[in-house]
Design an enzyme around this catalytic site. Structure first.
Site, PDB file in Angstrom:
ATOM      1  N   ALA A 118       0.859  -1.188   0.000  1.00 43.05           N
ATOM      2  CA  ALA A 118       0.000   0.000   0.000  1.00 43.05           C
ATOM      3  C   ALA A 118       0.892   1.235   0.000  1.00 43.05           C
ATOM      4  CB  ALA A 118      -0.891   0.012   1.228  1.00 43.05           C
ATOM      5  N   LYS A 119       0.329   2.390  -0.230  1.00 42.07           N
ATOM      6  CA  LYS A 119       1.065   3.650  -0.089  1.00 42.07           C
ATOM      7  C   LYS A 119       0.062   4.759   0.142  1.00 42.07           C
ATOM      8  CE  LYS A 119       5.360   5.169  -0.358  1.00 42.07           C
ATOM      9  NZ  LYS A 119       6.576   4.438   0.017  1.00 42.07           N
ATOM     10  N   GLY A 120       0.500   5.795   0.824  1.00 44.04           N
ATOM     11  CA  GLY A 120      -0.381   6.938   1.066  1.00 44.04           C
ATOM     12  C   GLY A 120       0.355   8.226   0.811  1.00 44.04           C
TER      13      GLY A 120
END
Ligand code: NAD
Length: 429
Positions: A118-120
């Site tokens: 994931a990444k934000g």
């Protein structure tokens, strides 16, 4: 793709990271072809499982409201809970965060960690914001994604311009919403709040270890090797400190304000102190200022891009003189740049291998939090070194077995691991 119901009217989707996403997808597609993975698995993996876009309205110190846009992209969780950093950077967009989420899936698989990817990110410029404003952004962003993260769901971590303090605010906001302390919801926290000893230096330490191994494979003595590093933040500084400890000469470094060079090599501890005191590497005694282009094309043994993506383009790759490139940053090389490097026989330690030290230490932090344990730094770095060396050797073995370059080899290994999990689990329903 599910978009969070709480999202604001203006999703702000732009295409600044389009090239980066295309590069990642090209590499994944090539890996599926090389490993004879069915095309329907590529179809499954080419989109993230979930995309969350949120608005973050903040009243600033002058009383005006600015509405920032935040993203969290959850790519794949076949091998475990989603895992990946959060960056605060002005040009963050959905394509860039999606590309980074995909890289996290394959990075965790490359290191055999029980995590997905994931990444934000929040599109903002922390350099022009006060600590209070950064705290407000962090807490509002965490609130907006709080239903979709958690210790067994998705565990954020630091990335560009986010640090242990930001992670502490994420932990606190999430914990307040749950009514209990949940340190295991985020990694990269301050050590006194459940953080892992050595986590801050872990990515740079891993970059140093993989550079050492690359020098060994290429027959270049690390002692006295000349090294240029682009970016002197978390990854760049710790890479420089560890490499200097092993006897390498750090001859050039840069940050967002400029680049400096000294052919004799810097005293890295003094350079770190100078950066801390002045906010830039510029003005360091006995260094000459050079352009960023010159830094990338210096006559050195190892070049370490450790800032942002897309800097090694075809044109840059054609002029690089380094024999080894260790990718500290995520996605620093475009696919055209990558092809040129391979053609020219430059040994590349690809990002998902080179900078995996951070997520590996994050994994150690998550285990310690779940078990309410605290390990000493020596134990963490020893376990980290073992994991990095094993992953590096697996990739080198694949280059020899399948006659591939390092990037293709690491992608073949990691995409195969993810594909096997997806195939075994099946595409429900
Ligand atoms: P950071 O915010 O600590 O440092 C970033 C550095 O890059 C700063 O020195 C900044 O001045 C410099 N920089 C920014 N824009 C630049 C430009 N245009 N030219 C030259 N320098 C520039 O960030 P970080 O955590 O060190 O991350 C750097 C890279 O490493 C990113 O690609 C990130 O995704 C990747 N990465 C970080 C970690 C981690 O644990 N921090 C883990 C894996 C990968």
């Amino acid at each position: 793709m599910i978009v969070n119901a709480k999202m604001g009217a203006n999703s702000g989707v732009t295409t600044g990271g389009k090239l980066f996403l295309e590069t990642v997808l090209k590499n994944v597609k090539k890996a599926t072809e090389l490993a004879n993975i069915p095309t329907d698995i590529y179809e499954f993996l080419k989109l993230p499982k979930r995309v969350i876009v949120v608005s973050i309205p903040i009243r600033d110190r002058d009383g005006n409201v600015t509405n920032y846009i935040g993203y969290r992209v959850q790519h794949n969780n076949a091998l475990g809970p989603y895992k990946g950093g959060i960056r605060y950077y002005p040009t963050v967009d959905l394509d860039e965060i999606t590309a980074l989420a995909m890289l996290m899936t394959y990075k965790c698989a490359a290191l055999s960690l029980p995590f997905g990817g994931a990444k934000g990110g929040v599109a903002c410029n922390p350099k022009s914001l006060s600590q209070e404003e950064i705290e407000k952004i962090t807490r509002r962003y965490t609130y907006m994604i709080s239903d979709l993260i958690g210790p067994y769901i998705d565990i954020p971590a630091p990335d560009i311009y986010t640090d242990a303090r930001v992670m502490a605010w994420i932990m606190d906001t999430y914990s307040q919403l749950k009514g209990r302390q949940v340190p295991e919801v985020v990694t990269g926290k301050p050590v006194y709040l459940g953080g892992c000893e050595g986590r801050e230096e872990a990515t740079g330490f891993g970059v140093c270890i993989t550079t050492r191994e690359a020098c060994r494979v290429c027959g270049i003595p690390l002692k006295g090797a000349r090294i240029a590093i682009q970016g002197f933040g978390n990854v760049g500084t710790h890479t420089a400190l560890h490499l200097a400890n092993l006897g390498a000469k750090i001859v050039a470094v840069s940050d967002s304000k400029g680049s400096i060079y000294n052919k004799e090599g810097f005293n890295v501890e003094k350079l770190v102190a100078h950066k801390k005191n002045t906010g830039t590497v510029l003005g360091f005694p006995s260094a000459i200022q050079i352009s960023e282009k010159e830094l990338l094309q210096l006559d050195v043994d190892v070049l370490i891009p450790a800032a942002i993506e897309g800097v090694i383009t075809k044109e840059v790759a054609e002029k690089i003189q380094a024999k080894i490139i260790t990718e500290g940053a995520n996605g620093p090389t475009t696919s055209e740049g990558s092809a040129v490097l391979q053609e020219r026989g430059i040994f590349v330690v690809p990002d998902i291998l080179a900078n995996a030290g951070g997520v590996t230490a994050s994994y150690f932090e998550w285990i310690q939090n779940l078990q309410r344990e605290h390990w000493p730094r020596d134990k963490v770095l020893k376990m980290l070194e073992e994991k990095m060396v094993k992953a590096f050797n697996d990739v080198v073995e694949t280059t020899r077995r399948m006659e591939l370059g390092m990037r293709d080899a690491v992608m073949v290994l990691s995409v195969s691991r993810v594909a096997l999990a997806v195939q075994t689990l099946g595409i429900w329903p």
